[in-house]
Scaffold this active site. Structure first.
Site, short mmCIF file in Angstrom:
data_model
loop_
_atom_site.label_atom_id
_atom_site.label_comp_id
_atom_site.label_asym_id
_atom_site.label_seq_id
_atom_site.Cartn_x
_atom_site.Cartn_y
_atom_site.Cartn_z
N TYR A 1 -3.43 -1.48 -2.35
CA TYR A 1 -3.19 -2.60 -3.25
C TYR A 1 -4.40 -2.96 -4.10
O TYR A 1 -4.77 -4.13 -4.23
CB TYR A 1 -2.72 -3.84 -2.46
CG TYR A 1 -1.61 -3.53 -1.48
CD1 TYR A 1 -0.36 -3.16 -1.94
CD2 TYR A 1 -1.83 -3.60 -0.10
CE1 TYR A 1 0.66 -2.86 -1.05
CE2 TYR A 1 -0.81 -3.30 0.79
CZ TYR A 1 0.43 -2.93 0.31
OH TYR A 1 1.44 -2.63 1.19
N TYR B 1 9.13 -8.38 3.99
CA TYR B 1 8.35 -7.18 3.71
C TYR B 1 8.83 -6.10 4.67
O TYR B 1 8.87 -6.32 5.88
CB TYR B 1 6.84 -7.42 3.89
CG TYR B 1 6.08 -6.14 3.67
CD1 TYR B 1 5.70 -5.76 2.39
CD2 TYR B 1 5.80 -5.27 4.73
CE1 TYR B 1 5.06 -4.54 2.16
CE2 TYR B 1 5.17 -4.06 4.51
CZ TYR B 1 4.79 -3.71 3.23
OH TYR B 1 4.17 -2.51 3.00
N1 PMP Z 1 8.04 -3.44 8.19
C1 PMP Z 1 7.25 -4.47 8.50
C2 PMP Z 1 7.85 -5.73 9.05
C3 PMP Z 1 5.88 -4.37 8.32
O1 PMP Z 1 5.10 -5.41 8.60
C4 PMP Z 1 5.34 -3.15 7.83
C5 PMP Z 1 3.85 -2.98 7.62
N2 PMP Z 1 3.11 -4.10 7.38
C6 PMP Z 1 6.20 -2.10 7.53
C7 PMP Z 1 7.56 -2.28 7.71
C8 PMP Z 1 5.70 -0.80 6.97
O2 PMP Z 1 5.01 -0.10 7.95
P1 PMP Z 1 3.96 1.03 7.53
O3 PMP Z 1 2.84 0.34 6.84
O4 PMP Z 1 3.57 1.66 8.83
O5 PMP Z 1 4.68 1.98 6.64
#
Ligand code: PMP
Length: 714
Positions: free
Chosen positions: A285, A413
């Protein structure tokens, strides 16, 4: 720490003290200020009422300076010597004391006790202390029968612990007239010479400098300088080598042996690391050309991150919520090493293995009855993609091609891949940037029912309206149960999830629980959906599943969901689920995940989470009501201070680093999610820093000022 070394031996009486004393002389002869420190000395004889450390006496005989940090009377292993005096050696305390010793300008030679695996207490060994300090190590090999074996074992152990070996010194401590047990008189010289020849070759192959071959030198006494002169001369090349390593390290203040981890390449300076990183490495980011600044990590231990230059930060982020057990957990490291030594990866198409099965056998009992088919994937985002594909394929298998849209919550998210991104909040998820690329999903307002307040059924109405309106098109509703994470750390009422489960059943749509952030205990339940007592149709797990050691995820589906997909006729997919990543069920990740789950289950994790919840609630309470603070909330091991204005990430981080903590805010959210092993003191430091930042920001237009960093706690 830059000008320090750890001197260890292949065994007890390998000659460490002689070598340390000789190095002190050689360094003094070169005009370099040096001291020796024994972290633990046993066998101290009471002299004038003092426990006089024998090795310290030897340093003094050599004309050098030195001291013992912990001294015990009985000449035996440190753990026993301490116990006999009703004491216990504490690894963290010992490491802290060593770091304090190393903080000055002198070169400090830390001399261990015995060999690498000498116990300090029931859990920790001398090797753990070396790992904590991460200093370059000088290995003193006792030149005697069996020493090649001991040298190789020691070098391997150092390498497996990630410690640089700065050099090898071979040392003969026994007079030639006393043959070792098992040594035929006469063959001894040949054996000692062969040891030297073999070890020089071994050192060459491993690119470790062979620094000296010290023969037996009789008579080290202050009255007879000859022996000392001889030792000094023999160790001069070693001293010069250590000086070279120290000066290279001093230039960038980082502990290493002069070789990078890549062994064959010269180590990069701090500046070279940052320059290359800035020029070529993209960080999350941020811009490739004008990125936010980064800091170089040189080590981690427990709840701490060590920065280049020696600063230690208490980790309030668990490395984006995955390092559940902190860093360097021994069982996790061992699991990775053991599995890597066996086989680290094979394709999962047509093959299987014990680590994958063992992990499945550990996951299933954690899940509610019904969730019984597991798909392993590479990361959280991929798990979400897999879950979406499962949902769509489920309906297609049943002959329904209309159901291909998803319902998600504002403030959600779910990941950064295309499908997962389509489920993220359309504003904070930056959907506008990708208009045209993302599938269009149905968004419902963020649940207004707060976790800790009485449930208002009206908060569910927007969801109910959307589901009833679009039921025919909806494949699944995707939620982060109870805690919306990266979308703003919002905690909502479990009853909302209960109502959602009932409505999904009524209207015929699947419920996908994304527990990538909340799974494995973070909210005080193993999975956050447990607060609502429901079973999702599809569950995504990731992050803490491997205790933060490596990327990995798993998707669990109910028998009904998996069955629906699997019984499809050929024209509707033939029952095959169409996904299969290269690194599916990676055995290394599976083995580490098994160790992580075992570690969690063997720990009092519920009590820990509630103790963290208590500390965070108390510690963050002073932020409530400060100008610029919109809300303060805590759930499980998550503490949040929401600001009215978005924060200046760089300036807030500078403030936190100056406080000795690692907290990375985003948007309006300044939060902590510490590892579950964080101590009460760690937690107090985290909340103290967060409160100080919020207080400083309150009186400086929303940005904390470095001058307001509180003085360090003793
Ligand atoms: N779902 C949620 C609720 C998350 O918090 C995150 C990562 N912060 C993800 C999916 C994505 O996971 P990754 O970064 O391992 O791809």
């Amino acid at each position: 720490m830059a000008r320090s070394f750890f001197i260890t031996g292949t065994d007890t009486d390998a000659g460490k003290s002689i070598v340390t004393a000789g190095l002190l002389r050689a360094l003094a002869a070169k005009g370099v200020p040096a001291r020796a420190v024994k972290p633990v000395q046993t066998g101290c004889m009471p002299v004038n009422g003092l426990n006089e450390a024998p090795d310290v006496q030897l340093y003094r005989k050599a004309g050098g300076r030195g001291k013992a940090l912990k001294a015990f009377g009985v000449p035996c292993s440190p753990h026993l010597a301490a116990r006999l005096e009703h004491a216990r050696l504490d690894l963290a305390e010992l490491a802290r004391a060593c770091r304090a010793e190393a903080a000055g300008v002198d070169i400090v030679l830390f001399e261990g006790a015995g060999g690498l695996y000498v116990p300090l207490n029931e859990q920790d060994t001398m090797l753990d202390l070396m790992r904590e300090l991460m200093l370059p190590v000088l290995l003193v090999v006792a030149n005697r029968l069996g020493c090649i074996n001991h040298a190789i074992l020691s070098l391997d152990a150092l390498e497996n612990a990630g410690i640089d070996t700065a050099g090898i010194v071979l040392c003969r401590t026994l007079p030639p007239s006393i043959p070792d047990p098992g040594t035929a008189t006469g063959a001894e010289t040949a054996i000692l010479e062969e040891n030297a020849r073999f070890l020089k070759g071994l050192a060459g192959k491993r690119q470790i400098p062979f620094l000296a071959d010290i023969p037996f030198i009789p008579n080290f006494s202050p009255e007879d300088p000859y022996a000392w002169h001889r030792l000094e001369a023999l160790l001069m090349p070693a001293a010069e080598h250590l000086l070279g390593v120290a000066s290279c390290d001093a230039a960038d203040a980082s502990p290493k042996s002069g070789m990078s981890d890549l062994a064959t390449q010269p180590a990069l300076s701090a500046q070279e690391i940052l320059d290359f990183d800035r020029a070529h490495l993209w960080h999350p980011y941020t811009s490739a050309l004008a990125p936010l600044p980064v800091r170089e990590v040189t080590g981690t231990s427990g709840a701490r991150i060590l920065l280049r230059g020696g600063q230690e930060l208490i980790d309030g982020m668990s490395s984006w919520w995955c390092a559940l057990h902190g860093y360097g957990n021994k069982s996790l490291v061992k699991a990775a090493q053991r599995q890597a030594a066996r086989f680290s990866h094979v394709m999962f198409g047509g093959l299987t293995h014990a680590p994958a099965v063992e992990l499945g056998r550990r996951l299933l009992p954690l899940l509610p009855k019904g969730l019984e088919h597991i798909f392993y994937a590479d990361s959280g985002s991929v798990a979400v993609e897999v879950a979406m594909k499962m949902a769509v394929q489920f309906w297609r298998s049943l002959g329904n091609t209309e159901k291909s849209r998803f319902v998600a919550l504002r403030g959600a998210y779910h990941g950064d891949t295309t499908g997962a991104m389509s489920l993220c909040d359309p504003v904070t998820g930056m959907h506008a940037l990708f208009t045209g690329l993302l599938p269009r999903q149905i968004f419902v307002e963020r649940p207004t029912c707060r976790f800790h307040e009485p449930y208002d059924p009206r908060s569910f109405h927007p969801m109910e309206r959307a589901l009833r309106e679009h039921a025919a098109k909806i494949a699944a509703v995707v939620i982060e149960p109870v805690v919306q994470g990266a979308g703003g750390m919002w905690f909502y009422h479990p009853q909302y999830i209960k109502s959602l489960r009932s409505l999904c059943d009524e209207l015929g749509m699947l419920l996908i629980a994304d527990e990538i952030a909340t799974g494995f205990g973070r909210t005080g339940r193993m999975f956050a959906y447990e607060w609502a007592g429901i079973t999702p149709d599809i569950l995504c797990m990731g992050k803490a599943m491997t205790g933060g050691m490596m990327t990995f995820s798993a998707v669990a589906a109910t028998a009904e969901t998996a069955g629906g997909i699997s019984t499809a006729p050929p024209e509707r997919g033939g029952g095959l689920f169409m996904h299969g990543p290269t690194f599916m069920a990676n055995p290394l990740a599976c083995a580490v995940a098994c160790a992580s789950i075992d570690t969690l289950l063997a720990s009092p994790w519920r009590e820990r989470v509630s103790a963290i919840e208590h500390s965070l609630s108390q510690g963050l309470a002073p932020c409530r009501g400060l100008p610029g603070v919109a809300d303060v909330r805590v759930l499980g091991a998550i503490g949040v201070v929401e600001t009215e204005q978005p924060v200046d990430v760089e300036r807030w981080q500078d403030f936190f680093v100056a406080c000795g903590v690692w907290i990375r805010p985003f948007g309006h959210t300044v939060y902590v999610m510490p590892p579950l092993i964080a101590s009460p003191d760690d937690l107090a430091r985290l909340t103290r820093a967060l409160c100080a930042a919020a207080r400083s920001a309150a009186s400086h237009g929303g940005t904390p000022q470095i001058k307001d960093v509180p003085p360090p706690l003793s």
